[in-house]
Design a protein around this motif. Sequence first.
Motif, mmCIF file in Angstrom:
data_model
loop_
_atom_site.group_PDB
_atom_site.id
_atom_site.type_symbol
_atom_site.label_atom_id
_atom_site.label_comp_id
_atom_site.label_asym_id
_atom_site.label_seq_id
_atom_site.Cartn_x
_atom_site.Cartn_y
_atom_site.Cartn_z
ATOM 1 N N GLY A 132 60.583 33.232 27.052
ATOM 2 C CA GLY A 132 59.737 32.005 27.523
ATOM 3 C C GLY A 132 60.074 31.663 29.039
ATOM 4 O O GLY A 132 60.622 32.300 29.554
ATOM 5 N N GLY A 133 59.010 30.891 29.540
ATOM 6 C CA GLY A 133 59.025 30.636 30.764
ATOM 7 C C GLY A 133 57.693 31.153 31.524
ATOM 8 O O GLY A 133 57.261 32.117 30.914
ATOM 9 N N LYS A 134 57.529 30.915 32.487
ATOM 10 C CA LYS A 134 56.341 31.289 33.454
ATOM 11 C C LYS A 134 56.825 32.989 34.040
ATOM 12 O O LYS A 134 57.097 32.779 35.186
ATOM 13 N N LYS A 135 56.723 33.788 33.063
ATOM 14 C CA LYS A 135 56.796 35.170 33.472
ATOM 15 C C LYS A 135 55.628 36.097 33.012
ATOM 16 O O LYS A 135 55.088 35.555 32.112
ATOM 17 N N ALA A 136 55.783 37.061 33.823
ATOM 18 C CA ALA A 136 54.547 37.936 33.576
ATOM 19 C C ALA A 136 54.834 39.468 33.672
ATOM 20 O O ALA A 136 55.981 39.718 34.418
ATOM 21 N N LEU A 137 54.182 40.111 32.781
ATOM 22 C CA LEU A 137 54.269 41.834 32.949
ATOM 23 C C LEU A 137 53.253 42.324 33.640
ATOM 24 O O LEU A 137 52.087 41.791 33.214
ATOM 25 N N VAL A 138 53.443 43.036 34.544
ATOM 26 C CA VAL A 138 52.052 43.731 35.377
ATOM 27 C C VAL A 138 52.381 44.989 35.481
ATOM 28 O O VAL A 138 53.633 45.613 35.587
ATOM 29 N N GLU A 139 51.023 45.668 35.474
ATOM 30 C CA GLU A 139 50.912 47.109 35.421
ATOM 31 C C GLU A 139 51.576 47.819 36.768
ATOM 32 O O GLU A 139 51.485 47.013 37.899
ATOM 33 N N GLN A 140 52.538 48.768 36.774
ATOM 34 C CA GLN A 140 52.919 49.318 37.869
ATOM 35 C C GLN A 140 51.947 49.690 38.819
ATOM 36 O O GLN A 140 52.328 49.683 40.087
ATOM 37 N N LEU A 141 51.079 50.138 38.427
ATOM 38 C CA LEU A 141 49.884 50.582 39.282
ATOM 39 C C LEU A 141 49.501 49.353 40.447
ATOM 40 O O LEU A 141 49.254 49.418 41.598
ATOM 41 N N LEU A 142 49.345 48.165 39.716
ATOM 42 C CA LEU A 142 48.889 47.001 40.519
ATOM 43 C C LEU A 142 49.854 46.546 41.751
ATOM 44 O O LEU A 142 49.544 46.317 42.751
ATOM 45 N N LEU A 143 51.334 46.750 41.053
ATOM 46 C CA LEU A 143 52.280 46.317 41.976
ATOM 47 C C LEU A 143 52.400 47.336 43.093
ATOM 48 O O LEU A 143 52.733 47.040 44.370
ATOM 49 N N LYS A 144 52.288 48.432 42.869
ATOM 50 C CA LYS A 144 52.243 49.785 43.949
ATOM 51 C C LYS A 144 51.065 49.258 44.858
ATOM 52 O O LYS A 144 51.105 49.508 46.195
ATOM 53 N N GLN A 145 50.008 48.979 44.360
ATOM 54 C CA GLN A 145 48.821 48.639 45.231
ATOM 55 C C GLN A 145 48.929 47.839 46.355
ATOM 56 O O GLN A 145 48.655 47.901 47.545
ATOM 57 N N PHE A 146 49.826 46.577 45.849
ATOM 58 C CA PHE A 146 49.965 45.618 46.912
ATOM 59 C C PHE A 146 51.370 45.374 47.199
ATOM 60 O O PHE A 146 51.954 44.518 47.744
ATOM 61 N N ASP A 147 52.220 46.611 47.036
ATOM 62 C CA ASP A 147 53.634 46.910 47.684
ATOM 63 C C ASP A 147 54.374 45.720 46.981
ATOM 64 O O ASP A 147 55.192 44.993 47.837
ATOM 65 N N ALA A 148 54.258 45.226 45.763
ATOM 66 C CA ALA A 148 54.998 44.019 45.201
ATOM 67 C C ALA A 148 56.123 44.735 44.410
ATOM 68 O O ALA A 148 55.925 46.042 44.014
ATOM 69 N N ALA A 166 57.796 45.798 35.410
ATOM 70 C CA ALA A 166 56.462 46.707 35.964
ATOM 71 C C ALA A 166 56.399 47.539 34.581
ATOM 72 O O ALA A 166 56.921 48.299 34.287
ATOM 73 N N LEU A 167 54.942 47.120 33.908
ATOM 74 C CA LEU A 167 54.626 48.051 32.979
ATOM 75 C C LEU A 167 54.300 49.567 33.286
ATOM 76 O O LEU A 167 53.401 49.797 33.970
ATOM 77 N N THR A 168 54.752 50.280 32.470
ATOM 78 C CA THR A 168 54.522 51.858 32.593
ATOM 79 C C THR A 168 53.578 52.504 31.555
ATOM 80 O O THR A 168 53.063 53.363 31.848
ATOM 81 N N ALA A 181 41.030 48.688 35.259
ATOM 82 C CA ALA A 181 41.456 47.559 34.815
ATOM 83 C C ALA A 181 43.086 47.285 34.481
ATOM 84 O O ALA A 181 43.378 47.510 33.314
ATOM 85 N N PRO A 182 43.855 47.356 35.756
ATOM 86 C CA PRO A 182 45.178 47.097 35.158
ATOM 87 C C PRO A 182 45.439 45.516 34.587
ATOM 88 O O PRO A 182 44.863 44.648 34.755
ATOM 89 N N ALA A 183 46.441 45.939 33.665
ATOM 90 C CA ALA A 183 46.720 44.602 32.735
ATOM 91 C C ALA A 183 47.905 43.682 33.499
ATOM 92 O O ALA A 183 48.669 44.260 34.092
ATOM 93 N N VAL A 184 47.433 42.517 33.108
ATOM 94 C CA VAL A 184 48.563 41.527 33.587
ATOM 95 C C VAL A 184 49.089 40.628 32.206
ATOM 96 O O VAL A 184 47.693 39.834 31.754
ATOM 97 N N TYR A 185 50.090 40.622 31.654
ATOM 98 C CA TYR A 185 50.366 39.853 30.603
ATOM 99 C C TYR A 185 50.969 38.641 30.731
ATOM 100 O O TYR A 185 51.968 38.562 31.590
ATOM 101 N N ILE A 186 50.697 37.364 30.254
ATOM 102 C CA ILE A 186 50.907 36.187 30.346
ATOM 103 C C ILE A 186 51.493 35.407 28.839
ATOM 104 O O ILE A 186 50.610 35.812 28.052
#
Length: 839
Positions: A132-148, A166-168, A181-186
């Motif tokens: 619970g809470g405002k947390k997200a799972l983000v594809e690793q590719l997207l994080l690498k693209q923006f150095d997050a 980081a989703l692998t 289309a990298p996925a972002v789960y909320i």
Amino acid sequence: MADAKWMLKMAARDFRKTGTKLVLFVSAIVTGIAALVAISSFGDNLRKDIDRQAKELLGADLVLSNNADFGIDDLDTLSAERAREINFASMVAFPGKGESRLTQVRALEGDFPFYGSFEAEPEQSESDFRAGGKKALVEQLLLKQFDAKVGDSIKVGEVVFEIAGALTKVPGQTGITATVAPAVYIPMEYLEETGLVQFGSRVNYLRYFALTGQEDAPEIIEAYKEHWEEEGIRYEDVEARKQSTGRSFGNLSNFLSLVAFIAVLLGCVGVASAINVFVKEKLPSVAVLRCLGVTAAKIFGIYLMQIFIMGGIGSLVGAGLGTALQYVLPLVFSDFLPVEVTVELSWSAIMLGTGTGILISLLFALIPLLKIRTVSPMMTLRPEAATIRFGKDPLRWAVVGLIVLFMVGFSYYLLRNWEQTFWFTGYVFFAFGLLWMIALGIMKLVKRFLPLWMAYPFRQALANLYRPNNQTVALIATIGLGTAMISTLFFVQYQLLDEVRFADKEDQPNMLFFDIQTSQVEAVSQKLTDADLPILQEVPIVTMRLNAVNGINKRVNEQLPEEEKRSGGLYNREFRVTYRDELISSERIVKGELVPYLEPGDSIFVSLEKGYAERNRLEIGDEIVFNVQGRPMTTYVGSYRDVNFRQVSTNFLVVFPEKVLENAPKFHVLITKTGSDQEAANLQNEIVRDFPNVSVINLATIVDTLEEILGKISFVIQFMALFSIITGVLVLISSLIISKFQRIKENILLRTIGAGTKVLVKINTLEYLFLGSLAALSGILLSIIAAALLSIYTFEIPFRMEWALLGAVYLGITALTVFLGWWNSRDILKTSTMEVLRD
């Protein structure tokens, strides 16, 4: 039995003297068999893993989906775990980076996936997300693209989420999907708060079920199928996902097997050429044996045994290499695979490769080997009485027929489609035939018009192309076809990329803003005006469905005979249409006319895209009833339009006249042109910050994505085409060694008449320069023909020459041929005159 033992004994004795030559020419089929076994083993293992991991691919036993929210009251009695997902394309932003990107936002409720799990880093990230809470799972590719990194923030609509992991790996998704289309789960509970699901948003609603009782997914589908189809609800179970995934990757495996099969055929051309030289050298020995009373059949049997043994050894070695190579293939194909591939020994693939290698090496070797049966004892006195010519030998033509039948049969075994089989075999015959004719034509031209005015090393190098026991034809065929495969691949890749490089064309827009609500149009337009950017198009879009065509609705259509039935997709499709009374630059009327709507009560005439209308058998004057958000609207087909979908514009399958849909709920699209990538990025970030529901397509980013995808695809095909190049190289090396004695004699003769080492080196280098050039140019010519046909008829894009690419391929292949020729001829050049005379 005694005859067989004697023939085997003679074959062993002859092998001690000529075994090296046989080993070398058989090595030409090793790479092709290795590729064939590796791909077949990989395909077998992939099919097994798809069967084993089918539930993990789907993540559930049953999935229902629709473009509109739907109820499942009729499934309340099911004993099942349930989960819900709503997904759509939307912009997300990284507040700490000031950057944004179009992604696939997935709001999730429940414990999906029920089978398998999200693979994410760190390990506890999935449990943190579900806590619970405002947390997200983000594809690793997207994080690498923006150095997050994990712990940073990501803004989805109006809500800022903490990145929990980081989703692998996402169930059923490949690396290519993540690139597009990298996925972002909320969490589902925050979806409404994001403000992203508004009118006009293209949203997919999914329901997942894990059956825990006695229910069976196929039985449930059978019971509710008719109702779900009527409601436009799509359904999928584990078996359907397994079949669709297996079919897709089966097609990939078959295509790659065909590429490997071409490498096998190239090797066999080398085998046939080498056997031809081998047989020519053996003809005097055969004539002597005939004088001693040995029958032609027994002599033929001796050499056939040698070929069979060497073909078997080459095939087994190739099968062993292929079995080892399959450990590398999961890494090569990693971006395309939805499952983890388990590498296991595939005996069926090994037997296929070994049997294919032996059979095809025998078939190709028989063409020159059959000369032996016609050798007369008279040849010991009259060499010209050697054999009958190919064209007059029906048995050799019968072998050619068997080769053709084998190629067609094996291609069909891989493709399981006669049309594709004939296209493939037709291309192979055309390619081999063209290269063969080019090689023979060049040899005849050089022989007839040898330029006597050139310096001696040039004349001698050219003359070597048609000397006895040369392998000009085999080398041009093998190296040329390998060159053609790689060159065609690069050609098509460049053509496709050039076609989509919109951002570099001055007359093309490069930014599209969509999902703009009517209340936001003025404000978004003002943003563009303030930035001194043109508003090239502002287009309203209305969503609707089709109820009936000429009074026939979906249910009635399903009951019609197959030849009268229209595609179910016509009734299931959600249409996005616009309204206007004029054409835009990307379209033209090809039949009928645009009919305006003048006053209430007039008939409404719509314009259809020509290809879509013809595919669905919609004629001018047909009555079409649309469902415009619950309200039926009767229209008539007034015209066909030819639409250039490659042009950056708002292109539609259906266009209504003005004054009909102006009061219908709608959203809008704006198109503009920025002067630079930086200006585009700044505008994108500003729009996303002020209007989170608005999505942006930056065509420069699209081009980058396409380049990345095509790069991955081309790497896989280049990896397979490499086997053809390696085969050509092995044929080149073996031809040098097989004709070594002939070359040594030529060098001795040249030295005798005064040629120095430098002259011999120059002759050798020039010969392979000519060979490499001819092979490269022949392959390039073939690739131009193939690329032009693919561009015009398959991709329907203009064909353009890529001179720099052609130059690079030509120089690379030619340099490789010259280097190998020089490297393998060093011993020949070093051999002294006395050594040859003593021998």
